[in-house]
Design an enzyme around this catalytic site. Structure first.
Site, PDB file in Angstrom:
ATOM      1  CD  GLN A 199     -21.176  15.560 -10.913  1.00 36.98           C
ATOM      2  OE1 GLN A 199     -22.112  16.348 -11.014  1.00 36.98           O
ATOM      3  NE2 GLN A 199     -20.361  15.586  -9.869  1.00 36.98           N
ATOM      4  CB  THR A 200     -16.559  17.780 -12.861  1.00 41.60           C
ATOM      5  OG1 THR A 200     -15.300  17.716 -12.204  1.00 41.60           O
ATOM      6  CG2 THR A 200     -16.861  19.209 -13.240  1.00 41.60           C
ATOM      7  CG  HIS A 205      -6.082  16.867 -13.988  1.00 41.60           C
ATOM      8  ND1 HIS A 205      -5.252  17.923 -13.710  1.00 41.60           N
ATOM      9  CD2 HIS A 205      -6.583  16.446 -12.796  1.00 41.60           C
ATOM     10  CE1 HIS A 205      -5.230  18.130 -12.402  1.00 41.60           C
ATOM     11  NE2 HIS A 205      -6.035  17.255 -11.824  1.00 41.60           N
ATOM     12  N   GLY A 295     -18.214   8.103 -16.411  1.00 37.17           N
ATOM     13  CA  GLY A 295     -16.939   7.438 -16.649  1.00 37.17           C
ATOM     14  C   GLY A 295     -16.551   6.519 -15.512  1.00 37.17           C
ATOM     15  CG  ASP A 297     -14.534   5.779  -8.248  1.00 37.83           C
ATOM     16  OD1 ASP A 297     -15.526   5.154  -7.822  1.00 37.83           O
ATOM     17  OD2 ASP A 297     -13.712   6.341  -7.493  1.00 37.83           O
ATOM     18  CG  HIS A 298     -20.346   9.365 -12.361  1.00 36.81           C
ATOM     19  ND1 HIS A 298     -20.276  10.193 -13.452  1.00 36.81           N
ATOM     20  CD2 HIS A 298     -21.315   9.867 -11.572  1.00 36.81           C
ATOM     21  CE1 HIS A 298     -21.175  11.156 -13.333  1.00 36.81           C
ATOM     22  NE2 HIS A 298     -21.820  10.977 -12.192  1.00 36.81           N
ATOM     23  CB  ALA A 299     -20.949  10.033  -7.833  1.00 31.99           C
TER      24      ALA A 299
END
Ligand code: ADX
Length: 393
Positions: A199-200, A205, A295, A297-299
């Site tokens: 998800q992004t 990076h 990972g 601090d997702h969302a």
């Protein structure tokens, strides 16, 4: 392939037959209509795509309250965030049985969907605040998701939906916008069984690239789906077309051909942290993915959530049998100056603060705005170049 959530087959609400869609659209033009909020329009697109399988339309108040408290609808379906069409009170005549929903995000407000009206109910201030608190973990109006959610109105229009259009997503992102049923087909054509979704809503990076590689390798997966958000973001976030091109060049240059699919979905970012992570898992299962990377601090946004709260929710509040998709829990990944590569921090307790290369989002924006190059350890040069061009323009 992994089953969709809550049913054996996917039931997207988009009217796929062109003739039926054209006919329905003509009919829809004769109905009373309302221009919905951007969040409701995005919900309609997600329902149309099959991402929100097995829902048949917008939820009512009872489901919203049940979901807020238990992550289940009144009938027991596991679901983390209410899917609502919220409008200001008295927007619709009480005797209305069916309405057209118009798109707030496209010039001329074209018709997006037709909704049968099952009920029109009102959230009291206390109820709206309760749902907000449960979903976002806060009612703070400076939280961008809370602000968007609370600005829609108190009136809940529930009922089944037929989706006629994918808003601006199809036209603006023809190579990237994909429905859940298209993704299922594409995964099945590739013969992939084990598929890791990433998800992004950011450019990728090296830490993100490596996260995908680590998940792919340690799960012995067949492929990776980089699935980016194409809807509305808070001011200052990077536009989807810039993210898209930087992600594409990263994938092309640094991953073996045939291991990555890149796609996007039409939803506005809620920044709801843990609850949104669970929604992310639901709609990746619907897209045919077996794993979702969650990972740090997702969302999340600001300091509203702990760095790994989005992982904890799966352990503590998602019952084992609720979802088939599995979570790949990633620790904070960063460039180790000692090892000359990106690693998970938990695997290297011997490192001190100075051994890591950290750049905050604010610092990265500042560097790019001033024309300072990003270190190669942090960002691939091809990615940095695209971002630099964007910031310099
Ligand atoms: S998100 O809001 O869409 O989740 P973002 O695009 O920033 O945000 O992150 C995508 C995924 O990468 C999320 O699962 C997030 O937790 C994870 N992630 C981002 N940066 C790191 C990092 N340095 N270490 C570990 N996980 C990360």
């Amino acid at each position: 392939m992994i089953k969709p959530h809550g049913s054996d087959k996917l039931h997207p609400l988009y009217v796929q037959d062109k003739a039926s869609r054209t006919e329905l659209l003509e009919e829809a033009k004769t109905l009373p209509s309302i221009t919905v909020s951007s969040s409701a329009a995005a919900n309609a697109v997600m329902l149309g795509c099959g991402y929100f399988n097995p829902l048949s339309g917008f939820m009512d108040k009872q489901d919203a309250l049940f979901i807020a408290d238990t992550m289940k609808t009144a009938s027991g379906l596991f679901w983390p965030i209410p899917v609502l069409n919220l409008v200001p009170e008295n927007s619709i005549p009480g005797d209305c049985k069916i309405i057209s929903l118009r798109d707030p995000n496209v010039d001329g407000n074209p018709i997006l969907a037709v909704q049968e009206i099952k009920s029109i109910e009102t959230f009291s201030e206390v109820e709206l605040s309760h749902v907000t608190e449960k979903v976002f973990g806060t009612t703070d109006a400076s939280h961008p998701g809370v602000a968007a959610f609370n600005s829609q109105g108190n009136s809940i229009i529930s009922g089944p939906l037929k989706v006629l259009d994918f808003s601006y997503f199809e036209k603006d992102f023809p190579e990237t916008f994909r429905t859940a049923y298209q993704l299922r087909d594409s995964i099945s054509e590739a013969g992939w069984k084990k598929v890791v979704a990433f998800q992004t809503r950011n450019p990728m990076h090296r830490a993100h690239e490596e996260l995908c590689r680590m998940a792919f390798e340690s799960l012995d997966a067949d492929g990776i789906l980089i699935h980016m958000l194409l809807g509305k973001l808070k001011p200052g976030d990077i536009p989807a077309d810039v993210r898209d091109s930087s992600i594409r060049i990263m994938a092309e240059k640094y991953f073996p051909a045939g291991t990555i699919k890149i796609a996007g979905y039409g939803f506005d970012m809620m920044y709801a942290g843990p609850r949104e992570a669970v929604l992310h898992a639901v709609f990746r299962q619907n897209s045919g993915c077996s794993h979702l990377i969650v990972g740090r601090d997702h969302a999340g946004v600001g300091d509203y959530y702990g760095p790994f709260e989005a992982q904890e929710i799966f352990r503590k509040q998602v019952p084992e049998e609720a979802l088939e998709i599995k979570i790949f829990e990633a620790d904070h990944t960063a460039w180790s100056k000692k090892l000359n590569k990106v690693v998970m921090m938990r695997d290297h307790p011997d490192h001190t603060k100075e051994d890591w290369l950290f750049l905050s989002g604010t610092r990265v924006r500042e560097m790019l705005s001033k024309g300072e190059p990003l270190p190669e350890e942090f960002s691939r040069p091809e990615v940095a170049e695209i971002l630099m061009k964007y910031y310099q323009s």
